[in-house]
Enzyme design. Structure first.
Site, mmCIF file in Angstrom:
data_model
loop_
_atom_site.group_PDB
_atom_site.id
_atom_site.type_symbol
_atom_site.label_atom_id
_atom_site.label_comp_id
_atom_site.label_asym_id
_atom_site.label_seq_id
_atom_site.Cartn_x
_atom_site.Cartn_y
_atom_site.Cartn_z
ATOM 1 N N ASN A 1 0.864 -1.177 0.000
ATOM 2 C CA ASN A 1 0.000 0.000 0.000
ATOM 3 C C ASN A 1 0.903 1.230 0.000
ATOM 4 O OD1 ASN A 1 -1.850 2.004 0.450
ATOM 5 N ND2 ASN A 1 -2.357 1.387 2.551
ATOM 6 N N LYS B 1 0.100 4.211 -0.334
ATOM 7 C CA LYS B 1 -0.574 5.403 0.221
ATOM 8 C C LYS B 1 -0.312 6.599 -0.706
ATOM 9 C CE LYS B 1 -0.242 3.358 4.734
ATOM 10 N NZ LYS B 1 -0.344 3.514 6.165
ATOM 11 N N HIS C 1 -9.822 1.283 4.272
ATOM 12 C CA HIS C 1 -8.578 1.536 5.008
ATOM 13 C C HIS C 1 -8.851 2.580 6.088
ATOM 14 C CE1 HIS C 1 -4.539 2.732 6.067
ATOM 15 N NE2 HIS C 1 -4.142 1.569 5.568
ATOM 16 N N GLU D 1 -7.244 4.998 7.144
ATOM 17 C CA GLU D 1 -6.955 6.400 6.801
ATOM 18 C C GLU D 1 -8.091 6.997 5.974
ATOM 19 O OE1 GLU D 1 -3.041 5.605 5.286
ATOM 20 O OE2 GLU D 1 -2.334 5.268 7.328
ATOM 21 N N GLU E 1 -6.078 -4.801 10.488
ATOM 22 C CA GLU E 1 -5.069 -3.771 10.740
ATOM 23 C C GLU E 1 -5.439 -2.994 12.005
ATOM 24 O OE1 GLU E 1 -2.765 -2.487 7.014
ATOM 25 O OE2 GLU E 1 -4.593 -1.332 7.045
ATOM 26 N N GLY F 1 1.899 2.286 10.964
ATOM 27 C CA GLY F 1 2.928 3.329 10.889
ATOM 28 C C GLY F 1 3.590 3.669 12.217
ATOM 29 N N SER G 1 2.742 -2.006 10.583
ATOM 30 C CA SER G 1 4.163 -2.075 10.948
ATOM 31 C C SER G 1 4.828 -3.402 10.565
ATOM 32 C CB SER G 1 4.351 -1.779 12.440
ATOM 33 O OG SER G 1 3.973 -0.454 12.733
HETATM 34 P P1 PGA Z 1 2.365 0.399 7.766
HETATM 35 O O1 PGA Z 1 0.938 0.652 7.070
HETATM 36 O O2 PGA Z 1 2.912 -0.878 7.209
HETATM 37 O O3 PGA Z 1 3.188 1.605 7.368
HETATM 38 O O4 PGA Z 1 2.133 0.316 9.221
HETATM 39 C C1 PGA Z 1 0.057 -0.406 6.854
HETATM 40 C C2 PGA Z 1 -1.219 0.085 6.225
HETATM 41 O O5 PGA Z 1 -1.659 1.195 6.561
HETATM 42 O O6 PGA Z 1 -1.815 -0.592 5.384
#
Ligand code: PGA
Length: 255
Positions: free
Chosen positions: A9, A11, A100, A102, A170, A176, A216
């Protein structure tokens, strides 16, 4: 048999500007890593910004999936800034990431909008990764299972093909942050999700649908996570921005 599913992803990022054609290097690295896995099957999806979909689609040489990070659930019309299934499929994109955290947070996406989007994806023959996860506060309060079950119940209020659905667990507090749940907890939660799916939608559904972990994931922890029971893959954010780390994670499928 559920084929391991490894997803990137990106982003709202571009791939590191280290070469003339970093996207080509990225695509080539995935294809080489998949080849290196030999007989070990793995499915890879790269969820990139809309502007990269066509380019990455061409570079994938049909060896991995390229998908959008979201889509609108409404038909074409006066929705400035949105992209729907018609537009994605018009450029050959059949994979989409939905729900997601976000998008839920920054675009106020609701569970019912995710239901609508998943319904459209399924009706259109698309493949969807649906993200679910609890907040830190919900986790601390011991509400994780309730939150996940509610999110699943709402999202799956659709005629869903389990072959075309991947569920990404998640935990929001792990995205993150470098803070991972204990591996036992990841395993227990995945098993709980599968049991819930079996009880609610039947064993065929729960045996087929893939449940992946996100939050992460790095090249250092991927093997341990991928080895857990009921974990069928990983969704990778930050560590997917460089082909070397993403491909190390992909290689962990074969370990
Ligand atoms: P990350 O993000 O691996 O940077 O923690 C995962 C995600 O948001 O899908």
């Amino acid at each position: 048999m559920r084929i391991p599913y490894i997803a990137a992803n990106w982003k709202m990022n571009m791939i590191a500007n280290t070469g003339l054609l970093p996207e080509q290097e990225y695509a080539d690295a995935i294809i080489a890593t998949l080849t290196g896995l030999g007989d070990t099957p793995a499915e890879v999806s790269v969820f990139c910004p809309y502007t990269h979909l066509t380019l990455m689609g061409e570079m994938s040489e049909n060896q991995f999936n390229v998908g959008a990070q979201n889509m609108s659930g409404t038909p074409c019309g006066a929705y400035t800034g949105d992209v729907n299934a018609d537009i994605l499929q018009d450029v050959g994109i059949d994979h989409v990431l939905l729900g997601h955290s976000e998008c839920r947070k920054y675009h106020n996406e609701t569970d019912s909008q995710i239901t609508q989007k998943l319904g459209v994806a399924m009706n259109r023959g698309m493949y969807a990764v649906v993200c679910i996860g609890e907040t830190d506060a919900q986790n601390q309060a011991g509400h994780t299972y309730d939150v996940l079950q509610n999110q699943l119940r709402v999202a799956l209020d659709n005629d869903v093909s389990p072959e075309r659905l991947v569920i990404a667990y998640e935990p929001l507090w792990a995205i993150g942050t470098g803070r991972l749940p204990r591996t036992d907890d990841i395993s227990d939660i995945h098993t709980h999700i599968r049991t819930f799916l079996g009880d609610t939608y039947g064993m065929d559904f729960s045996d087929t649908v893939r449940i992946i972990y996100g939050g992460s994931v790095t090249a250092d922890n991927a093997s341990e996570i991928l080895a857990l029971s009921d974990v069928d893959g990983v969704l990778v954010g930050g560590a997917s921005l460089h082909s070397d780390t993403f491909c190390q994670i992909l290689s962990a499928v074969g370990t």
